[in-house]
Design a protein around this motif. Structure first.
Motif, PDB file in Angstrom:
ATOM      1  N   ASP A 318     -10.372  -0.459   6.380  1.00 31.01           N
ATOM      2  CA  ASP A 318      -9.928  -1.228   5.230  1.00 31.01           C
ATOM      3  C   ASP A 318      -8.725  -0.628   4.524  1.00 31.01           C
ATOM      4  OD1 ASP A 318     -11.762  -3.134   5.691  1.00 31.01           O
ATOM      5  OD2 ASP A 318     -13.091  -2.640   4.049  1.00 31.01           O
ATOM      6  N   THR A 319      -8.669   0.698   4.446  1.00 29.03           N
ATOM      7  CA  THR A 319      -7.541   1.304   3.748  1.00 29.03           C
ATOM      8  C   THR A 319      -6.228   0.997   4.454  1.00 29.03           C
ATOM      9  OG1 THR A 319      -7.980   3.375   4.920  1.00 29.03           O
ATOM     10  CG2 THR A 319      -8.900   3.151   2.721  1.00 29.03           C
ATOM     11  N   THR A 320      -6.226   1.068   5.787  1.00 26.27           N
ATOM     12  CA  THR A 320      -4.997   0.789   6.531  1.00 26.27           C
ATOM     13  C   THR A 320      -4.654  -0.688   6.489  1.00 26.27           C
ATOM     14  OG1 THR A 320      -5.589   2.621   7.995  1.00 26.27           O
ATOM     15  CG2 THR A 320      -3.808   1.180   8.719  1.00 26.27           C
ATOM     16  N   ALA A 321      -5.665  -1.551   6.557  1.00 25.01           N
ATOM     17  CA  ALA A 321      -5.413  -2.991   6.470  1.00 25.01           C
ATOM     18  C   ALA A 321      -4.814  -3.351   5.120  1.00 25.01           C
ATOM     19  CB  ALA A 321      -6.712  -3.761   6.696  1.00 25.01           C
ATOM     20  N   SER A 322      -5.339  -2.761   4.052  1.00 22.13           N
ATOM     21  CA  SER A 322      -4.799  -3.005   2.719  1.00 22.13           C
ATOM     22  C   SER A 322      -3.351  -2.532   2.623  1.00 22.13           C
ATOM     23  CB  SER A 322      -5.663  -2.276   1.682  1.00 22.13           C
ATOM     24  OG  SER A 322      -5.120  -2.389   0.378  1.00 22.13           O
ATOM     25  N   LEU A 323      -3.070  -1.355   3.142  1.00 27.71           N
ATOM     26  CA  LEU A 323      -1.716  -0.802   3.109  1.00 27.71           C
ATOM     27  C   LEU A 323      -0.737  -1.703   3.853  1.00 27.71           C
ATOM     28  CD1 LEU A 323       0.476   1.302   2.719  1.00 27.71           C
ATOM     29  CD2 LEU A 323      -0.592   2.683   4.518  1.00 27.71           C
ATOM     30  N   LEU A 324      -1.080  -2.139   5.055  1.00 25.33           N
ATOM     31  CA  LEU A 324      -0.190  -3.007   5.820  1.00 25.33           C
ATOM     32  C   LEU A 324       0.012  -4.353   5.129  1.00 25.33           C
ATOM     33  CD1 LEU A 324      -1.495  -2.283   9.430  1.00 25.33           C
ATOM     34  CD2 LEU A 324       0.824  -1.850   8.599  1.00 25.33           C
ATOM     35  N   THR A 325      -1.059  -4.881   4.565  1.00 29.80           N
ATOM     36  CA  THR A 325      -0.985  -6.186   3.902  1.00 29.80           C
ATOM     37  C   THR A 325       0.013  -6.161   2.756  1.00 29.80           C
ATOM     38  OG1 THR A 325      -3.267  -6.765   4.478  1.00 29.80           O
ATOM     39  CG2 THR A 325      -2.302  -7.872   2.570  1.00 29.80           C
ATOM     40  N   PHE A 326      -0.097  -5.182   1.872  1.00 26.64           N
ATOM     41  CA  PHE A 326       0.776  -5.166   0.700  1.00 26.64           C
ATOM     42  C   PHE A 326       2.175  -4.653   1.037  1.00 26.64           C
ATOM     43  CE2 PHE A 326      -3.468  -5.267  -1.311  1.00 26.64           C
ATOM     44  CZ  PHE A 326      -3.290  -6.456  -2.008  1.00 26.64           C
ATOM     45  N   TYR A 365      12.931   6.879   5.379  1.00 21.93           N
ATOM     46  CA  TYR A 365      12.925   5.794   4.393  1.00 21.93           C
ATOM     47  C   TYR A 365      11.664   4.948   4.534  1.00 21.93           C
ATOM     48  CZ  TYR A 365      14.448   1.906   1.491  1.00 21.93           C
ATOM     49  OH  TYR A 365      14.537   0.948   0.510  1.00 21.93           O
ATOM     50  N   GLN A 366      11.217   4.774   5.766  1.00 16.55           N
ATOM     51  CA  GLN A 366       9.973   4.027   5.975  1.00 16.55           C
ATOM     52  C   GLN A 366       8.799   4.716   5.268  1.00 16.55           C
ATOM     53  OE1 GLN A 366       7.548   3.857   9.772  1.00 16.55           O
ATOM     54  NE2 GLN A 366       8.643   1.905   9.950  1.00 16.55           N
ATOM     55  N   LYS A 367       8.760   6.042   5.322  1.00 13.42           N
ATOM     56  CA  LYS A 367       7.706   6.776   4.625  1.00 13.42           C
ATOM     57  C   LYS A 367       7.828   6.569   3.107  1.00 13.42           C
ATOM     58  CE  LYS A 367       4.345   9.946   4.533  1.00 13.42           C
ATOM     59  NZ  LYS A 367       4.593  11.307   5.066  1.00 13.42           N
ATOM     60  N   GLN A 368       9.040   6.497   2.588  1.00 10.09           N
ATOM     61  CA  GLN A 368       9.230   6.224   1.167  1.00 10.09           C
ATOM     62  C   GLN A 368       8.673   4.853   0.803  1.00 10.09           C
ATOM     63  OE1 GLN A 368      13.602   8.438   1.119  1.00 10.09           O
ATOM     64  NE2 GLN A 368      13.270   6.705  -0.242  1.00 10.09           N
ATOM     65  N   VAL A 369       8.935   3.861   1.648  1.00 13.77           N
ATOM     66  CA  VAL A 369       8.443   2.505   1.395  1.00 13.77           C
ATOM     67  C   VAL A 369       6.919   2.498   1.355  1.00 13.77           C
ATOM     68  CG1 VAL A 369       8.253   0.184   2.384  1.00 13.77           C
ATOM     69  CG2 VAL A 369      10.475   1.330   2.313  1.00 13.77           C
ATOM     70  N   ILE A 370       6.317   3.159   2.320  1.00 12.67           N
ATOM     71  CA  ILE A 370       4.855   3.174   2.390  1.00 12.67           C
ATOM     72  C   ILE A 370       4.260   3.906   1.189  1.00 12.67           C
ATOM     73  CG2 ILE A 370       2.934   4.179   3.697  1.00 12.67           C
ATOM     74  CD1 ILE A 370       4.344   3.245   6.218  1.00 12.67           C
ATOM     75  N   THR A 463      -0.800   4.975  11.712  1.00 13.85           N
ATOM     76  CA  THR A 463      -1.096   3.593  12.102  1.00 13.85           C
ATOM     77  C   THR A 463      -0.181   2.620  11.382  1.00 13.85           C
ATOM     78  OG1 THR A 463      -3.428   4.162  12.478  1.00 13.85           O
ATOM     79  CG2 THR A 463      -2.898   1.835  12.211  1.00 13.85           C
ATOM     80  N   ALA A 464      -0.008   2.814  10.080  1.00  8.17           N
ATOM     81  CA  ALA A 464       0.842   1.910   9.315  1.00  8.17           C
ATOM     82  C   ALA A 464       2.288   1.975   9.786  1.00  8.17           C
ATOM     83  CB  ALA A 464       0.754   2.251   7.830  1.00  8.17           C
ATOM     84  N   GLN A 465       2.792   3.180  10.056  1.00  5.95           N
ATOM     85  CA  GLN A 465       4.199   3.305  10.456  1.00  5.95           C
ATOM     86  C   GLN A 465       4.448   2.790  11.866  1.00  5.95           C
ATOM     87  OE1 GLN A 465       5.009   7.552   8.555  1.00  5.95           O
ATOM     88  NE2 GLN A 465       6.894   6.402   8.819  1.00  5.95           N
ATOM     89  N   VAL A 466       3.542   3.071  12.774  1.00  5.84           N
ATOM     90  CA  VAL A 466       3.702   2.532  14.134  1.00  5.84           C
ATOM     91  C   VAL A 466       3.677   1.010  14.095  1.00  5.84           C
ATOM     92  CG1 VAL A 466       2.596   2.304  16.399  1.00  5.84           C
ATOM     93  CG2 VAL A 466       2.810   4.550  15.336  1.00  5.84           C
ATOM     94  N   THR A 467       2.716   0.451  13.378  1.00  5.00           N
ATOM     95  CA  THR A 467       2.576  -1.003  13.312  1.00  5.00           C
ATOM     96  C   THR A 467       3.779  -1.641  12.645  1.00  5.00           C
ATOM     97  OG1 THR A 467       0.170  -0.714  13.133  1.00  5.00           O
ATOM     98  CG2 THR A 467       1.062  -2.877  12.574  1.00  5.00           C
ATOM     99  N   LEU A 468       4.217  -1.084  11.521  1.00  4.18           N
ATOM    100  CA  LEU A 468       5.364  -1.637  10.814  1.00  4.18           C
ATOM    101  C   LEU A 468       6.619  -1.563  11.667  1.00  4.18           C
ATOM    102  CD1 LEU A 468       6.557  -2.843   8.251  1.00  4.18           C
ATOM    103  CD2 LEU A 468       6.796  -0.520   7.342  1.00  4.18           C
ATOM    104  N   THR A 469       6.801  -0.459  12.358  1.00  8.71           N
ATOM    105  CA  THR A 469       7.977  -0.319  13.231  1.00  8.71           C
ATOM    106  C   THR A 469       7.988  -1.393  14.308  1.00  8.71           C
ATOM    107  OG1 THR A 469       8.062   2.066  12.857  1.00  8.71           O
ATOM    108  CG2 THR A 469       9.182   1.235  14.817  1.00  8.71           C
ATOM    109  N   ARG A 470       6.843  -1.601  14.945  1.00  6.10           N
ATOM    110  CA  ARG A 470       6.764  -2.619  16.001  1.00  6.10           C
ATOM    111  C   ARG A 470       7.004  -4.024  15.444  1.00  6.10           C
ATOM    112  NH1 ARG A 470       3.410  -1.340  20.338  1.00  6.10           N
ATOM    113  NH2 ARG A 470       4.202  -3.315  21.202  1.00  6.10           N
ATOM    114  N   LEU A 471       6.496  -4.294  14.247  1.00  8.99           N
ATOM    115  CA  LEU A 471       6.740  -5.599  13.627  1.00  8.99           C
ATOM    116  C   LEU A 471       8.223  -5.808  13.338  1.00  8.99           C
ATOM    117  CD1 LEU A 471       3.772  -5.789  11.079  1.00  8.99           C
ATOM    118  CD2 LEU A 471       4.065  -7.230  13.091  1.00  8.99           C
ATOM    119  N   LEU A 472       8.875  -4.769  12.799  1.00  7.72           N
ATOM    120  CA  LEU A 472      10.296  -4.893  12.451  1.00  7.72           C
ATOM    121  C   LEU A 472      11.175  -5.018  13.690  1.00  7.72           C
ATOM    122  CD1 LEU A 472      10.583  -2.301   9.541  1.00  7.72           C
ATOM    123  CD2 LEU A 472      10.303  -4.772   9.384  1.00  7.72           C
TER     124      LEU A 472
END
Length: 511
Positions: A318-326, A365-370, A463-472
């Motif tokens: 849930d914590t990772t899902a919440s992070l990716l969602t927002f 910068y991605q880490k700053q965003v997260i 998990t959040a950074q790998v997923t976000l990178t692949r989405l972008l």
């Protein structure tokens, strides 16, 4: 849950079940301390304050803004009483540090917290105190070391499935917004169950997955137990226990397979002592096998293993899902941030390739965003402890013994006197090298802090950074016209109406 049911049973139970408690004589420590400001109420047993809060949740209003409003009126340490019981809320970093670190042994989860979560989480690490918690944390820590997921292979495998689901949606509805919260919850459930259990729940392939549905419902009802006084008499249990049974059936099946596998491995090792397929403790592919390898030493039974796995699943999924969602929500509103992220990804990760763990470390910068998303939307917005003995906070306020103390990352992360006049604005640059030094310890506690700091925080970031990178790499993210999330917390911060975004296929190499 029907409004009349909440009102009627709460008021009736309050009227017949509680009486005014006699005042106890003040201790010397209390006399020499500062009394905490108390939110005023005008009805016996503070029923008016309680009902106002319950309605702020139930009537689909922003419960977090309600609590922020209280802190603006009464300060960063306040007492929200109900049924003559203290609920002390602390928001200032020094008090949070005192509770979570400096005087941590005095602040336990406590019997009431454990009762609320027991049906769901049993005696697992999230719900445990003392030696039970220490043993579980000690045993689990090696599995969450960075070396266990350096190559991000497991994460990338599940991201592949996530992208397939998105592509399928776009093939039939290219202009229709995607509800990403549900999508990320299913994705992280699959990723977390494989990481923890060795077997994915396959929720991405089935929106009505029994295990996922049961997990979501169980969490929602547990959240109401946490909010509502006299929850034993107010919050329904019949369906709740049926959904718990579904969780148990899924987990026990995997546990029993794991026990049989470990027993077979042990027998084989006894025959061939030099042949250890795991290469020693700590080298297991999933958390279940890691625990099973120590089952005989510690005497774990099926129920103990079930509790540990569901606890880590709650924290990891849930914590990772919440992070990716927002993160997607904020990027859809801030195209200039999105473009800067895309440029960084294009510069660091070779076109057409999945990011490695080394690539992820270079995405500054991605880490700053997260981090900025975690500041505004901490996955666990509020948490509680229970004082064992009386205490005094660094700001001089007195904490009675046997009292619930809540600390609120959501409110602390948005305090103007800590973060400046732009505290409510999304600004990843506050985490850049020029400004990050202004962020002091315990101002930022999205994964808690002290001895109980989240074991899986590095995995959540990865998990959040790998997923976000692949989405972008594959999609542009645009706002869904007219959409606004309605924040709520069952246990973890989510939106009660989901989060919508428009995803558009693109080739990042052309940017």
């Amino acid at each position: 849950m029907h409004t009349n049911l909440v009102l009627g049973t709460t008021v009736a139970a309050a009227a017949i079940g509680y009486f005014f408690k006699p005042k106890k004589p003040k201790t010397e420590l209390e006399v020499n301390s500062v009394p905490i400001p108390t939110v005023p109420s005008y009805l016996p047993l503070q029923v008016d304050s309680l009902l106002k809060y319950i309605f702020s949740v139930y009537a689909e209003k922003d419960e977090f803004e309600y609590l922020r409003h209280l802190s603006a009126q009464y300060g960063n340490t306040l007492n929200f009483r109900g049924f003559n019981e203290d609920l002390i809320i602390v928001l200032d970093p020094s008090s949070i540090q005192h509770i979570l670190a400096k005087n941590q042994p005095n602040y336990e989860k406590g019997a009431e917290f454990q009762a609320i979560f027991h049906d769901f989480l049993g005696n697992g690490i999230f719900n445990a105190d003392g030696e039970t918690w220490k043993i579980q944390r000690h045993l689990a820590r090696p599995h969450f070391q960075t070396s266990e997921f350096r190559d991000a292979a497991l994460i990338n495998r599940h991201v592949d499935e996530l992208l397939k689901v998105i592509d399928k949606h776009l093939a039939s509805n290219p202009e229709k917004p995607i509800e990403v919260q549900s999508l990320f919850c299913r994705f992280t459930l699959d990723e977390a169950t494989e990481f923890l259990f060795g077997e994915a729940a396959n929720a991405l392939q089935d929106e009505d997955n029994d295990f996922a549905t049961a997990f979501n419902y169980t969490q929602a009802i547990t959240g109401w137990r946490f909010r509502v006084p006299l929850w034993r008499y107010v919050v329904p249990t019949r369906r709740f226990l049926k959904e718990i049974k579904k969780l148990d059936d899924f987990v026990y099946r995997i546990v029993d397979k794991g026990i049989a596998r470990e027993e077979a491995r042990t027998r084989e090792q006894e025959k061939n002592p030099s042949d250890d397929e795991h290469g020693g403790k700590g080298g297991h592919e999933n958390l279940l096998d890691h625990f099973l390898s120590q089952r005989q030493e510690y005497g774990f039974d099926r129920e103990y293993l079930r509790d540990m796995l569901l606890n880590f699943l709650l924290a990891g999924r849930d914590t990772t899902a919440s992070l990716l969602t927002f993160t997607v929500w904020e990027l859809s509103k801030h195209p200039h941030v999105l473009e800067k992220l895309k440029r960084e990804v294009a510069e660091v990760v070779a076109s057409g390739t999945a990011p490695s763990y080394d690539d992820i470390k270079k995405l500054k910068y991605q880490k700053q965003v997260i981090n900025e998303v975690l500041r505004l939307y901490p996955p666990v917005p509020y948490n509680t402890r229970h004082s064992v003995e009386e205490d005094v906070l660094p700001n001089g306020y007195y904490i009675p013994p046997n009292t619930t103390v809540a600390y609120g990352a959501y409110s602390t992360h948005r305090l103007v006197d800590l973060w400046g006049d732009d505290a409510l604005e999304f600004d990843p640059d506050r985490w850049g090298p020029e400004r990050v030094g202004k962020i002091k310890p315990f101002m930022f506690v999205p994964f808690h802090a002290g001895p109980r700091i989240c074991l899986g925080q590095n995995l959540a970031y990865t998990t959040a950074q790998v997923t976000l990178t692949r989405l972008l790499q594959k999609y542009d993210i645009k706002a869904s016209p007219g959409f606004k999330p309605e924040l709520m917390a069952d246990i973890v911060l989510f939106s009660r109406n989901g989060v919508e975004a428009v995803l558009v296929k693109q080739d990042l190499s052309e940017i």
